[in-house]
Write a protein that holds these residues in place. Structure first.
Motif, short mmCIF file in Angstrom:
data_model
loop_
_atom_site.label_atom_id
_atom_site.label_comp_id
_atom_site.label_asym_id
_atom_site.label_seq_id
_atom_site.Cartn_x
_atom_site.Cartn_y
_atom_site.Cartn_z
N THR A 82 0.87 -1.29 0.06
CA THR A 82 0.00 -0.07 -0.17
C THR A 82 1.03 1.22 0.02
O THR A 82 1.83 1.32 0.59
CB THR A 82 -0.83 0.06 1.39
N GLY A 83 0.38 2.25 -0.57
CA GLY A 83 1.21 3.55 -0.60
C GLY A 83 1.92 3.78 -2.13
O GLY A 83 1.36 3.06 -3.05
N LYS A 84 2.92 4.60 -2.06
CA LYS A 84 3.63 4.72 -3.33
C LYS A 84 4.63 3.51 -3.66
O LYS A 84 5.31 3.42 -2.71
CB LYS A 84 4.62 6.11 -3.09
N LYS A 85 4.66 3.30 -4.98
CA LYS A 85 5.58 2.38 -5.42
C LYS A 85 6.99 2.80 -5.73
O LYS A 85 7.94 2.17 -5.60
CB LYS A 85 5.03 1.65 -6.58
N SER A 86 7.13 4.04 -6.24
CA SER A 86 8.22 4.79 -6.83
C SER A 86 8.20 6.26 -6.43
O SER A 86 6.87 6.70 -6.19
CB SER A 86 8.53 4.66 -8.41
N ILE A 87 9.15 6.87 -6.66
CA ILE A 87 9.31 8.35 -6.68
C ILE A 87 9.62 8.86 -8.04
O ILE A 87 10.62 8.35 -8.38
CB ILE A 87 10.38 8.80 -5.38
N SER A 88 9.14 10.08 -8.38
CA SER A 88 9.66 10.60 -9.74
C SER A 88 10.87 11.47 -9.65
O SER A 88 11.15 11.94 -8.38
CB SER A 88 8.25 11.49 -10.25
N GLU A 89 11.13 11.51 -10.86
CA GLU A 89 12.62 12.20 -10.94
C GLU A 89 12.33 14.01 -10.79
O GLU A 89 13.29 14.35 -10.05
CB GLU A 89 13.11 12.17 -12.34
N GLY A 90 11.14 14.23 -10.98
CA GLY A 90 10.71 15.67 -10.52
C GLY A 90 10.94 15.92 -9.05
O GLY A 90 11.51 16.91 -8.44
N GLU A 91 10.35 15.02 -8.15
CA GLU A 91 10.42 15.05 -6.72
C GLU A 91 11.89 14.95 -6.15
O GLU A 91 11.90 15.58 -5.18
CB GLU A 91 9.43 13.88 -6.15
N ILE A 92 12.67 14.16 -6.79
CA ILE A 92 13.99 14.04 -6.46
C ILE A 92 14.66 15.38 -6.55
O ILE A 92 15.43 15.83 -5.94
CB ILE A 92 14.58 12.90 -7.13
#
Length: 395
Positions: A50-60
């Motif tokens: 449950t929750g986020k699977k990955s994080i986008s390059e924009g957030e990083i």
């Protein structure tokens, strides 16, 4: 058409230090993106998916610019901001290609093994007399001038890299096609191991790996690699078992062993020399073929990945660089307006008689001379294949 170019740089000692810092930032940003995505994925599994699977390059990128760069990672300000930005984008592209099944899973870049390379902002890159001007790096001298561009055009995807001896700037740019009168001839090219290429016009291009210089360098390389292996064994204190695997415990970290690092550099320079010889020969060969100005060039679609599974010829096929040969032929044909035709993988170019068209199904790989059972033609196997390719007509 879009062409790429690679130019040797002549940086000052201060610029070289800045280049190494920029390459280090690019490596760190690439690894940071992989680490954060791995952390988010592990949290997703731990929370019962449950929750986020990955994080986008924009957030990083926003987190690095707004938090890390202002607090603990102030050294990121020493280099251009686009160095970090493009490295994160490259890591994201590597992940996307992995999910699409195009490439293997991206792995971390090592500080001591990865080739030094970083991105230069294309918007601030401008051509100057004797060199170019880049973001944060200032004016850099080059061994040859950058190609002139039309008004409004920019150099695409510029990168600076290091090959253990020199620094280079690589980039893409728009070039016009060369208008020339073609001869109307169709040339078939049969690539092989004995000779690099046999053409239907009678020209044979030898295997450069059989020449004296390449054999001499490979002999030296083998000797230097044995020396490195002995140095490695002498530095092992013992072994530690973790799970089912055994890992060596070194007396001293390898990056602190100066002689070990010098020996690694010697081996890298030998590999560089061999690569340059092979690439230069490929450029000479492909240019010689294209300069005959045929209307059509026909080549086989080789399954190089499948051919590499044969361990007895895998090294030879790798040294011949078939993919690089085809890549150079493709862009040079486009440059001169020559039609490039690729025949299907299972087209029987070697088994078909170039005289009567009879197919010899029992032809073996060891049969270097083609003898037709129908018309009695006796001809070199590779030359026969090149003639068949030259006369190939797509359905």
């Amino acid at each position: 058409m879009l062409l790429s170019k690679k130019i040797r740089l002549k940086p000052t000692p201060e610029q070289e230090v800045l280049f190494r810092k920029s390459a280090g930032v690019a490596r760190w940003a690439y690894n940071y993106f992989l680490f954060e995505n791995e952390r988010v994925w592990q949290e997703y599994l731990a929370n019962g998916k449950t929750g986020k699977k990955s994080i986008s390059e924009g957030e990083i990128r926003r987190y690095i610019n707004n938090v890390l760069k202002k607090t603990t990672h102030t050294w990121l300000k020493e280099v251009g901001s686009n160095v970090m930005k493009q490295a994160v984008k490259d890591a994201n592209t590597a992940f996307q290609n992995y999910f699409k099944g195009i490439s293997d899973k991206p792995c971390y870049k090592s500080k001591h093994k990865t080739k030094l390379s970083f991105y230069v902002n294309y918007e601030s890159l401008s051509r100057k007399n004797g060199g170019f001007h880049g973001e944060k790096i200032g004016f850099v001298r080059t061994s040859e001038p950058l190609p002139k561009l039309k008004k409004g055009e920019k150099y695409s995807n510029p990168h600076i890299s290091f090959d253990e001896k020199y620094w280079y700037l690589s980039f893409g740019y728009e070039a016009t096609k060369i208008e020339c009168e073609l001869t109307g001839e169709s040339i078939g090219i049969d690539l092989g191991i004995k000779d690099l290429a046999v053409c239907s016009n009678g020209k044979v291009y030898r295997n450069i790996n059989k020449c004296h210089e390449v054999k001499r360098l490979e002999k030296i390389l083998k000797r230097e690699q044995r020396k490195l292996s002995r140095m490695l064994r002498q530095n092992i204190l013992g072994y530690r078992t973790i799970g089912d695997k055994r890992f060596p415990v070194f007396i001293k970290p390898l990056y602190e062993c100066r002689n070990f690092q010098k020996q690694k550099k010697t081996i890298k320079l030998l590999h560089r020399r061999l690569t340059n010889i092979r690439n230069n020969y490929l450029h000479q060969t492909t240019m010689d073929i294209v300069k005959t100005k045929p209307s059509r060039i026909v080549m086989e679609t080789l399954n190089v990945k499948g051919m590499m599974k044969n361990k007895s010829v895998a090294k030879v096929i790798q040294e011949q660089k078939f993919y690089e040969f085809k890549r150079q032929i493709a862009y040079k044909c486009q440059k001169y307006g020559i039609e490039l035709v690729e025949v299907p993988v299972f087209y029987p170019s070697s088994k078909t008689c170039s005289c009567c068209g009879c197919i010899k199904s029992d032809l073996k790989l060891s049969d270097r001379i083609y003898r037709c059972n129908s018309c009695g033609l006796v001809i070199d196997r590779d030359f026969n294949a090149s003639i068949n390719l030259a006369t190939y007509q797509s359905v």
